[in-house]
Design a protein around this motif. Structure first.
Motif, mmCIF file in Angstrom:
data_model
loop_
_atom_site.group_PDB
_atom_site.id
_atom_site.type_symbol
_atom_site.label_atom_id
_atom_site.label_comp_id
_atom_site.label_asym_id
_atom_site.label_seq_id
_atom_site.Cartn_x
_atom_site.Cartn_y
_atom_site.Cartn_z
ATOM 1 N N GLU A 183 0.822 -1.208 0.000
ATOM 2 C CA GLU A 183 0.000 0.000 0.000
ATOM 3 C C GLU A 183 0.856 1.257 0.000
ATOM 4 O O GLU A 183 0.559 2.229 -0.711
ATOM 5 C CB GLU A 183 -0.928 0.000 1.218
ATOM 6 C CG GLU A 183 -1.986 -1.103 1.190
ATOM 7 C CD GLU A 183 -2.915 -1.019 2.394
ATOM 8 O OE1 GLU A 183 -2.698 -0.125 3.235
ATOM 9 O OE2 GLU A 183 -3.844 -1.840 2.473
ATOM 10 N N GLU A 184 1.935 1.275 0.818
ATOM 11 C CA GLU A 184 2.811 2.448 0.848
ATOM 12 C C GLU A 184 3.505 2.643 -0.500
ATOM 13 O O GLU A 184 3.655 3.764 -0.987
ATOM 14 C CB GLU A 184 3.864 2.301 1.946
ATOM 15 C CG GLU A 184 3.346 2.429 3.370
ATOM 16 C CD GLU A 184 2.688 1.152 3.873
ATOM 17 O OE1 GLU A 184 2.619 0.167 3.101
ATOM 18 O OE2 GLU A 184 2.225 1.127 5.028
ATOM 19 N N ASN A 186 2.382 1.704 -3.479
ATOM 20 C CA ASN A 186 1.388 2.192 -4.449
ATOM 21 C C ASN A 186 1.073 3.665 -4.226
ATOM 22 O O ASN A 186 0.833 4.409 -5.192
ATOM 23 C CB ASN A 186 0.111 1.366 -4.355
ATOM 24 C CG ASN A 186 0.280 -0.023 -4.954
ATOM 25 O OD1 ASN A 186 1.080 -0.214 -5.866
ATOM 26 N ND2 ASN A 186 -0.466 -0.998 -4.438
#
Length: 487
Positions: A183-184, A186
């Motif tokens: 997530e980080e 992306n």
């Protein structure tokens, strides 16, 4: 076994260092020759550049008569041409300056090559790489230390065309930090995709084009339809299957034309705006111009400087009493004279060959590619009484400047195709006809290879369909199905 003396008479050509140098100079391009001349000037104090305004023996009229008194028994003797070796020579012995923005909406000409009046090719160049450009923007974007580390790895994984070639999972593994997940990565990637050039760091063509649509055409009324076309029907668009696209998108042909016009403004390779190819210069060796109704050939005086022996230094050999100094001056004087002789021989050979080429291809200079005549190395070799390999050396990486542009001498050589009238047609002329027919075709109904062969046959030139296909591919012209377009 009885020993005896026998007398035999024979001929052989000795490849002396001087002759090897002459052959090597003959095959060098203008830029390589200038480097060779500069090296000779640096190493030989007896050699210097002539500063007067005397012209090279450079002009000749393109006429059928060609003086050829040089020997032709051996290919290497062609280098000497009409001159014998001198008797005294030993037989052996800022931001705007670094980056030009090229967004899809601009009218930038890209990195296409062009020629200036002196025949030098030039193109835009920037000393900054795509990675440097992205890192510079990253440092101005106030990333945290953690995000900056992620961004640096992502930027390093972007190729010159602007695409991210590494999976996010591999980026997470390369960070070697258990606190950083996909997530980080992306999130940082999404920020980088907003950088200039627009569409950079995309992982596919469709993602690249959609990023550009959302940033550059956010308020455009056709943006939703263009995104639908790219997301769902990109394969059909690549195959130019417009009927299926219209049916699935439920649009009319005029509406699809407008959508395609919008899509064609996008840049599928955003990195090309930053990553430029190195500059390549072309200095013509000969110039062709029309003078009093006749085509004249002359050497380009800027391609090769005129050299001479420094007579003041050479005269010191008569006054010096030191044997070593005397030998040094004499040997370097002889080397300088031989080097000058080799350059003169190269110029005379080049001028003789270029003169025949221009005389043979006058139709090209008058009317263009379609008037090109077939010509092979053997034709020139027989006309100027030289070996074919000598002609090959003379015409390789040698350029001719004329009112139609700058061309390598090799360009004027081509095979022939028989015509119905019993004559011959150059393959270069056939390629020119193919380009002309394709340029004038209806984009909605492009000409097939068979149809092109029929149209050329109407002009008395019989060419097989497979030959048309081969010539078309050599011109980088797509097939008829790929050339089909609604616009």
């Amino acid at each position: 076994m009885r020993q005896s003396l026998q007398l035999k008479i024979g001929q052989q050509l000795t490849m002396t260092p001087q002759l090897q140098q002459a052959i090597r100079l003959l095959q060098l391009s203008s830029l390589d020759l200038q480097a060779e001349i500069q090296e000779a000037l640096d190493s030989n104090p007896l050699l210097e550049v002539e500063t007067d305004n005397e012209a090279l023996p450079s002009e000749a009229e393109a006429s059928p008569e060609t003086s050829a008194t040089d020997t032709s028994q051996q290919e290497t003797s062609d280098v000497i041409n009409n001159d014998q070796l001198p008797d005294d020579l030993p037989v052996d012995s800022s931001w705007d300056d670094t980056y030009t923005s090229s967004t899809p909406g601009s009218s930038s000409s890209g990195s296409g090559q062009s020629f200036d009046g002196d025949g030098e090719s030039y193109q835009g160049e920037t000393s900054e790489s795509l990675q440097d450009h992205l890192l510079w923007q990253m440092r101005l974007s106030h990333f945290s230390d953690e995000d900056e580390a992620i961004a640096e790895i992502i930027i390093e994984s972007i190729d010159d065309t602007g695409y991210l070639r590494t999976d996010t999972d591999d980026i997470v593994a390369a960070l070697n930090n258990p606190e950083i997940g996909v997530e980080e990565v992306n999130m940082v990637l999404n920020r980088l995709q907003q950088f200039d050039p627009v569409g950079v760091a995309a992982r596919s063509v469709s993602e690249c084009l959609i990023i550009q649509l959302r940033q550059l055409f956010a308020d455009h009324q056709l943006k939703p339809a263009a995104i639908e076309l790219i997301e769902q029907h990109l394969d059909l668009l690549g195959n130019r299957d417009y009927r299926t696209i219209m049916r699935k998108m439920k649009v009319t042909e005029p509406q699809l034309k407008e959508i395609l016009q919008l899509v064609q403004q996008l840049q599928p390779h955003p990195g090309d705006a930053i990553a430029q190819k190195p500059v390549e210069y072309v200095i013509p060796d000969v110039s062709v111009r029309k003078k009093q109704g006749r085509w004249m050939v002359e050497l380009n005086p800027d391609s090769v400087p005129r050299l001479k022996v420094n007579e003041e230094y050479a005269a010191l050999s008569k006054s010096t009493k030191n044997a070593a100094d005397n030998q040094y001056i004499k040997s370097h004087t002889q080397e300088a004279r031989w080097f000058i002789k080799s350059l003169e021989s190269r110029n005379e050979t080049l001028l003789k060959v270029a003169n025949f080429v221009v005389q043979r291809q006058q139709g090209f200079f008058e009317h263009g590619e379609e008037a090109m005549k077939p010509m092979v190395l053997n034709d020139v070799a027989e006309a100027v009484d030289m070996h074919e390999s000598t002609i090959s050396r003379v015409t390789t990486q040698k350029f001719l400047h004329c009112p139609r542009g700058v061309f390598e001498l090799k360009y004027f050589f081509s095979s022939h195709v028989n015509t119905e009238a019993g004559g011959e047609c150059s393959s270069t002329a056939i390629r020119a006809l193919i380009k002309k027919l394709v340029a004038a075709e209806n984009p909605a109904k492009p000409l097939s290879d068979s149809k092109i062969a029929e149209l050329i046959a109407e002009q008395g030139i019989k060419v097989a369909r497979r030959t048309i296909a081969k010539y078309r591919e050599s011109l980088n012209i797509a097939s008829s199905s790929q050339r089909k377009s609604l616009i």
